[in-house]
Design a protein around this motif. Structure first.
Motif, PDB file in Angstrom:
ATOM      1  N   UNK A 196     103.671-114.736 -17.272  1.00  0.00           N
ATOM      2  CA  UNK A 196     104.638-114.078 -18.150  1.00  0.00           C
ATOM      3  C   UNK A 196     105.694-115.065 -18.628  1.00  0.00           C
ATOM      4  N   UNK A 197     106.103-115.958 -17.734  1.00  0.00           N
ATOM      5  CA  UNK A 197     107.082-116.984 -18.117  1.00  0.00           C
ATOM      6  C   UNK A 197     106.515-117.875 -19.217  1.00  0.00           C
TER       7      UNK A 197
ATOM      8  N   UNK B 136     106.555-117.647 -26.778  1.00  0.00           N
ATOM      9  CA  UNK B 136     106.999-116.768 -27.862  1.00  0.00           C
ATOM     10  C   UNK B 136     108.377-117.179 -28.363  1.00  0.00           C
ATOM     11  N   UNK B 137     109.270-117.563 -27.422  1.00  0.00           N
ATOM     12  CA  UNK B 137     110.601-118.031 -27.819  1.00  0.00           C
ATOM     13  C   UNK B 137     110.500-119.280 -28.676  1.00  0.00           C
ATOM     14  N   UNK B 138     109.544-120.143 -28.345  1.00  0.00           N
ATOM     15  CA  UNK B 138     109.336-121.345 -29.154  1.00  0.00           C
ATOM     16  C   UNK B 138     108.809-121.007 -30.538  1.00  0.00           C
TER      17      UNK B 138
ATOM     18  N   UNK C 253     112.071-126.193 -34.863  1.00  0.00           N
ATOM     19  CA  UNK C 253     111.993-127.015 -33.656  1.00  0.00           C
ATOM     20  C   UNK C 253     111.771-126.117 -32.441  1.00  0.00           C
ATOM     21  N   UNK C 254     111.326-126.738 -31.357  1.00  0.00           N
ATOM     22  CA  UNK C 254     111.063-125.987 -30.135  1.00  0.00           C
ATOM     23  C   UNK C 254     112.371-125.630 -29.434  1.00  0.00           C
ATOM     24  N   UNK C 255     112.403-124.481 -28.785  1.00  0.00           N
ATOM     25  CA  UNK C 255     113.572-124.062 -28.019  1.00  0.00           C
ATOM     26  C   UNK C 255     113.519-124.611 -26.599  1.00  0.00           C
ATOM     27  N   UNK C 256     112.334-124.581 -26.005  1.00  0.00           N
ATOM     28  CA  UNK C 256     112.132-125.062 -24.638  1.00  0.00           C
ATOM     29  C   UNK C 256     111.005-126.082 -24.647  1.00  0.00           C
TER      30      UNK C 256
ATOM     31  N   UNK D  96     108.652-125.580 -19.633  1.00  0.00           N
ATOM     32  CA  UNK D  96     107.840-124.361 -19.556  1.00  0.00           C
ATOM     33  C   UNK D  96     106.928-124.414 -18.331  1.00  0.00           C
ATOM     34  N   UNK D  97     106.265-125.552 -18.147  1.00  0.00           N
ATOM     35  CA  UNK D  97     105.325-125.692 -17.033  1.00  0.00           C
ATOM     36  C   UNK D  97     106.040-125.623 -15.684  1.00  0.00           C
TER      37      UNK D  97
END
Length: 411
Positions: A227-228, A234-236, A245-248, A253-254
């Protein structure tokens, strides 16, 4: 000056034959040996070697290996596989399910992630359905390489292209330029696999797969980890659409996904012990060897303007050169050259597609291939260099033609 090239050629030869006298060498041992030789002979300084190791990649793999190992240990992966593949009633459907299921999944979760969690799944499927391990391992490798082409987060080289090019809406751009040829290439992969392994596609039907007991506590933690990954991905997606640009970052993430297992599972030490440390050694050694090769300047010297502006030439060059210096460093160096040449989006998409499709040509063309084979060898299965390229060569040629044709239409 070109000693690293000789060492690289020796590494490729050893990976191809995998045998020296009585010794059956592992891929990670061969690559580590190459890195040690360039260090000992002074072809790269210890500082440059340390700096060459991409910490982001190492952290990403470490985190995803923990999630992947927990997926297997909990029994949740087996349950997912049972539900998904119970719908496949014959060999054709099984191969198609792998190609399209894993292929589309790699566009969301990144191909290296699917390599980690997909290998034990297809090996278990091969044993249950009495099918060739080699066929299903090839289907997995081809699926996650090909499927990852159509997404800016499908693989690290696509991410470099999307971010460094300053794309306002990278997901839309990749979909428009690469989604249709990607799906067509997955169909081509099915046709070629069916031709080379036609004896595996004899008419037969399968019963439903049995349900297997699992570790409920670890399964819950794994669900939280997955889920994380999905939430941060999804946030990215949202952040990429809003600000390009990417958020995380991928390593975060990993690591975030691995934390529930590391912090709350009573089996954490067993999982840490069981993750694929050999593949991590392989990657660290590969970064060192490839940096020493890159410092020779040999590959930079073969670049010219025609190569950078022609979509077919760029596709072909990306496929070939990525075999020798790895696709991520290849894209990191070639993308500025492509952009400086004043080329358009089609050329950038050709760079992304070609460097990714390189993974379908040889084992060393993609990190995900190495992950699959290293994990498979832990379970007594493998694919040789020649078994891979026998299928990969015609497939890659067909796929390059497909992508070149489509990019000529939309570019």
């Amino acid at each position: 000056m070109y000693i690293p090239l000789i060492i690289l050629a020796a590494v490729f030869l050893l990976i191809a034959v995998r045998q020296v006298g009585r010794f059956n060498l592992k891929i990670w041992q061969i690559m580590l040996g190459g890195a040690v030789v360039v260090l000992v002979t002074g072809q790269i300084s210890p500082l440059d070697a340390a700096l060459a190791i991409n910490i982001d990649v190492m952290l990403f793999l470490f985190g995803m290996f923990i999630v992947g190992e927990a997926l297997v240990a909990s029994g949740y992966l087996a349950e997912i596989g049972r539900r998904f593949f119970s719908r496949a009633k014959n060999p054709d459907q099984i191969v198609l399910f792998i190609l399209f299921g894993m292929g589309i999944g790699s566009a969301v979760l990144m191909n290296d992630t699917l390599a980690v969690i997909g290998t034990p799944l297809v090996l278990a499927l091969a044993a249950d359905r009495k099918m060739s391990q080699k066929l299903l391992l090839l289907a997995l490798a081809i699926a996650i390489t090909t499927g990852s082409v159509m997404s800016p987060i499908g693989n690290p080289q696509n991410l470099l292209v999307a971010i460094n090019a300053g794309m306002v809406s990278p997901f839309v751009t990749f979909a428009v330029y690469l989604a249709i040829p990607t799906l067509a290439s997955l169909i081509a992969a099915y046709a070629i696999l069916r031709w080379f392994y036609r004896e595996e596609f004899t008419a037969r039907k399968y019963a439903s797969l049995p349900s297997m007991p699992g570790d409920e506590r670890l399964t819950l933690l794994v669900k939280i980890s997955l889920s994380i990954i999905l939430l941060l991905a999804a946030a990215n997606v949202i952040a990429s659409r809003c600000r390009g640009s990417m958020l995380v970052t991928l390593p975060l993430i990993a690591i975030a996904a691995a934390l529930p297992v590391l912090l709350f599972s009573h089996r954490r030490f067993g999982i840490l012990k069981s993750i694929d440390w050999c593949t991590l050694v392989f990657f660290a050694a590969m970064f060192v060897l490839m940096e020493s090769v890159w410092q020779t300047g040999f590959f930079q010297s073969i670049v010219d303007g025609a190569m950078l502006s022609s979509v077919p030439l760029l596709l072909g060059t990306s496929v070939i050169v990525s075999q020798f210096i790895s696709n991520v460093p290849f894209v990191a160096l070639f993308q500025p050259l492509v952009m400086q040449a004043g080329t358009g989006t089609a050329q950038l998409m050709a760079l992304a597609a070609g460097s990714t499709l390189a993974g379908n040509l040889t084992i060393l063309g993609a990190a995900s291939n190495v992950i699959i084979i290293q994990n498979a060898e832990k379970q007594g299965a493998t694919l040789t260099f020649f078994e891979f390229i026998k299928v990969g060569l015609p497939l890659t040629i067909v796929q390059v033609i497909i992508f070149a044709g489509w990019l000529a239409v939309v570019g």
